[in-house]
Enzyme design. Structure first.
Site, PDB file in Angstrom:
ATOM      1  N   ASP A 125       0.865  -1.178   0.000  1.00 43.60           N
ATOM      2  CA  ASP A 125       0.000   0.000   0.000  1.00 43.60           C
ATOM      3  C   ASP A 125       0.898   1.223   0.000  1.00 43.60           C
ATOM      4  O   ASP A 125       1.957   1.225   0.630  1.00 43.60           O
ATOM      5  CB  ASP A 125      -0.901   0.011   1.236  1.00 43.60           C
ATOM      6  CG  ASP A 125      -1.978  -1.061   1.181  1.00 43.60           C
ATOM      7  OD1 ASP A 125      -2.455  -1.377   0.072  1.00 43.60           O
ATOM      8  OD2 ASP A 125      -2.368  -1.565   2.247  1.00 43.60           O
ATOM      9  N   ASP A 143      -6.955  -1.224  -4.852  1.00 46.38           N
ATOM     10  CA  ASP A 143      -8.066  -0.743  -4.014  1.00 46.38           C
ATOM     11  C   ASP A 143      -8.903   0.291  -4.774  1.00 46.38           C
ATOM     12  O   ASP A 143     -10.132   0.305  -4.657  1.00 46.38           O
ATOM     13  CB  ASP A 143      -7.533  -0.132  -2.720  1.00 46.38           C
ATOM     14  CG  ASP A 143      -6.747  -1.128  -1.874  1.00 46.38           C
ATOM     15  OD1 ASP A 143      -7.020  -2.341  -1.960  1.00 46.38           O
ATOM     16  OD2 ASP A 143      -5.841  -0.681  -1.136  1.00 46.38           O
TER      17      ASP A 143
END
Length: 176
Positions: A125, A143
Site C-alpha cells: 500500500d 483498491d
C-alpha cells in the site's frame, strides 16, 4: 450493435488485465523507489506517497491470523470468489455495460492484491489522501479499482431501478 461472444470475452479480459497491470506496475515502482514508511508529500499533506506492507486485508484485518487461516481466508477464499465472479461475468450476457466494467475492475483489483499476498506475503500500500472531508487510510491502485468497480455497480443498479420506475406504465384501472 450486437458484439460477438469472442469479442465480448476479449474486451472483458483486457479490462481485467489492464487493472492488474496498472496495479502491479505502480507497486513495482513503489517497491523499488520508496523506503518503508518514507513520506513523500506530492500535494502538501493532501496527497502522500509512502510504502507499507500489509500482511492482512483492508485495515490490516486478518494480519493476526495463524498461517493456515491466513492462507484460507486471504488467499483460497478470494481465489474462489474471484473465479466465481469472472465466470459469471464471462458467461452471463445480460449485464449492463456499466456493471460489466464495474465487475472487471473489481476482479482486476482483487487479482492484483491477491497476487501480492501469494507472491510477496503482503500487499504493498502506498497512497494516502486527505482532502478535508475525505480522508483515506493507506491504499493502492488495486483498491482504487475495487472501489471504482463497486461505485459503478451501485450506480448501474440505481439507474436501472430508476429507469424501470420511470418507464412503468400504469393504467388508471390498475389503481383500483
Amino acid at each position: 450493435m450486437k458484439v460477438s461472444k469472442k469479442t465480448r470475452i476479449i474486451a472483458i479480459l483486457s479490462l481485467v488485465f489492464l487493472n492488474i497491470s496498472c496495479d502491479q506496475i505502480s507497486k513495482s515502482i513503489v517497491r523499488k523507489t520508496i523506503e518503508p514508511y518514507e513520506r513523500i508529500e506530492v500535494l502538501k499533506n493532501n496527497f502522500v506517497l509512502t510504502k507499507v506492507e500489509n500482511t492482512g486485508a483492508a485495515y490490516s484485518l486478518g494480519s493476526d491470523l495463524t498461517p493456515v487461516l491466513k492462507i484460507l481466508v486471504l488467499q483460497i477464499l478470494p481465489i474462489l470468489v474471484l473465479l466465481l465472479l469472472l465466470r459469471l461475468l464471462l458467461i452471463k450476457v445480460n449485464y449492463s455495460k456499466t456493471t460489466i466494467i464495474g465487475l472487471a475492475f473489481i476482479i482486476g483489483g482483487g487479482i492484483g492484491n491477491l497476487f501480492d499476498r501469494i507472491v510477496y506475503g503482503s500487499v504493498t500500500d502506498f497512497l494516502i489522501m486527505d482532502l478535508g472531508i475525505i480522508k483515506t487510510e493507506i491504499f493502492n491502485i488495486a483498491d482504487v479499482s475495487i472501489m471504482t468497480g463497486s461505485v459503478l455497480i451501485i450506480l448501474s443498479t440505481f439507474l436501472s431501478k430508476n429507469e424501470t420506475f420511470f418507464t412503468q406504465k400504469t393504467s388508471i384501472h390498475e389503481l383500483d
